[in-house]
Design a protein around this motif. Structure first.
Motif: not given
Length: 522
Positions: A419-435
């Motif tokens: 989603d919004e691939p040109l936006q720098f958004e680190p939180s996209r990698h934290l969406q699954d707290p179990s991982k």
């Protein structure tokens, strides 16, 4: 008159034969991926020469043809370019064995000193030998831990150096050349682990790099840049003597400078071991020299040692580029820098500096690195793969001898995946707290360390270098745009030679920890 007629007939016959061969090739390989119609003999090389850099031309072709895979005929070589994670997995996961070789390219030949190294050698006995040595002897977890103190010395030197520069103006901080700083840090780490030294010449009084170190790093990065260029003679070998691109002369210069600094150290160290003036290995070079084969003879030749020492410096580009981009993005989005800093303060505190054993707990910082590798890969292309037999990929015929290139930036910016691939958004990698957050990406939704048999065995070391570099910079200093930038950094990409920031990042630094935390001044 008769001779001219005969000559004309010969030329006409030759042209007709070439055209027929070209038609025969296209018919035989009718199921090739879509691509531009090639010219006889030269293929699409004329178009390639008019459309530089090559990755932008390939990207444009894919958009015009509405495809994620394109086949470009260069000379007598089919070059397949891929821009989706689905297809990348087809090549590097499902058909890894077929695409585990490397093509013979002039840049690879120079950079590997004649295909002597692990990373660039084609599939064969030399590659198997060097990869086995690299994985077991240089990049094993035990060996990486063994050299921890050397990495710590350079991490300490990093913050001391910046703190010394800031001390020139204790009230207002100082403008720091981030690109120079991060590239030199990465080179210093490799130099310390390989040669047990930070400097080639006299130690600088403030810990900064000297002319020799700057020149060394420049030539390493120049060589890496040239390795990503397309050379005409790689596809029309009979033109190599002309050096049309000027690339061979540039590569020869790089090798000459690198050997100027490496060879005296290597040759002296070999002599020390031969004269029994050295008893215990202290670094990578010692390991390379003292390895023996099953019969007790030296495993590596002097040329192999020299070549592999050079290749050890090639991973400098990924960590330095990722961190330069992250600091630039953080300056433009202060909330991201604040969240990373708060995480470090919570996990580490302010009375000591980040250490490698803190890395597993710094999830947000790892997410920042993942996001930089996704959005801002250091080069457009992964090192080329070569098919060793015919294959069928996604319904397309990929003939033996095809070069395969993965477009890293297109894969990492695929809107079907992100989603919004040109936006720098680190939180996209934290969406699954179990991982648990990992910097690697096995699914190849972005490509950081490649995959399969040609995946980078130095990934754990690269992760440690990147995280320590970023962690120390974020923890130790506040960073802002220079006064003349109106609080914003220009995030445009370089138009040629990689996907670096178009201009080296300069940022205003100010220490934020107690003075005693930075260690003894250099």
């Amino acid at each position: 008159m008769g001779f001219n007629l005969l000559l004309s007939c010969v030329l006409i016959t030759f042209v007709i034969a070439v055209i027929m061969l070209n038609i025969k090739h296209r018919k035989k390989y009718a199921r090739l991926p879509p691509g531009p119609s090639p010219w006889p003999i030269v293929g699409s090389l004329p178009e390639r020469m008019k459309n530089r850099p090559t990755y932008k031309w390939a990207t444009k072709l894919m958009k015009q043809l509405a495809t994620d895979i394109v086949c470009i005929r260069l000379g007598n070589v089919d070059v397949v370019v891929v821009s989706s994670a689905v297809l990348a997995r087809e090549f590097l996961h499902k058909n890894d064995a077929i695409f585990s070789s490397r093509p013979n390219l002039m840049s690879s030949e120079y950079a590997s000193f004649g295909y002597l190294t692990m990373g660039l050698a084609p599939h064969g006995q030399q590659w198997k030998k060097m990869r086995k040595m690299y994985v077991r002897e240089l990049m094993s977890s035990a060996r990486v831990r063994w050299l921890l103190n050397k990495r710590n010395e350079e991490a300490d030197n990093l913050v001391q150096l910046i703190h010394n520069q800031c001390s020139k103006n204790p009230e207002g901080g100082e403008i720091i050349d981030i690109r120079l700083t991060v590239r030199q840090y990465c080179a210093n780490v490799i130099r310390k682990m390989t040669f047990s030294k930070r400097y080639f010449q006299d130690i600088q009084h403030d810990g900064s790099p000297g002319d020799a170190e700057k020149m060394h790093v420049k030539e390493i990065f120049d060589m890496l840049k040239y390795m990503d260029e397309f050379c005409i003679s790689d596809y029309l070998p009979w033109l190599r003597f002309l050096d049309i691109d000027g690339l061979e002369n540039k590569l020869r210069t790089c090798v000459k400078v690198i050997e100027k600094y490496h060879n005296p150290i290597i040759e002296d160290r070999i002599k020390q071991w031969k004269d029994k003036r050295r008893e215990h290995p202290e670094d990578f070079l010692d390991i390379l020299i003292t390895l023996n084969d099953e019969s007790g003879r030296p495993l590596l030749s002097i040329d192999e040692i020299k070549a592999q020492c050079t290749e050890l410096f090639f991973p400098c580009d990924n960590p330095s580029n990722a961190v330069e981009w992250i600091i630039a993005e953080m300056i433009n989005q202060p909330n991201i820098m604040q969240e990373a800093r708060e995480e470090i303060d919570k996990v580490v505190g302010k009375d000591r500096l980040v250490e490698e054993n803190d890395i597993p707990k710094l999830s947000y910082l790892k997410a920042c690195v993942r996001e930089s590798l996704r959005l801002h890969p250091v080069t457009p292309f992964v090192l080329p793969h070569l098919s060793t037999e015919d294959a069928n990929i996604a319904g397309y015929f990929i003939p033996k001898g095809t070069q395969v290139l993965l477009l890293r930036h297109m894969i990492g910016r695929d809107p079907k995946v992100w989603d919004e691939p040109l936006q720098f958004e680190p939180s996209r990698h934290l969406q699954d707290p179990s991982k648990k957050v990992e910097i690697s990406e096995p699914s190849l939704n972005f490509i950081a360390f490649s995959a399969g048999m040609r995946g980078c065995p130095a990934m754990p070391l690269g992760v440690a270098m990147t995280m320590m570099l970023l962690g120390r910079l974020v923890q130790g200093f506040t960073w802002n745009a220079p006064p003349n930038c109106e609080n914003k950094i220009d995030l445009s990409e370089a138009s040629h030679g990689g996907l670096y920031l178009s201009k080296p990042l300069h940022a205003h630094a100010k220490p934020r920890l107690p003075t005693t935390t930075y260690g003894i001044p250099i």
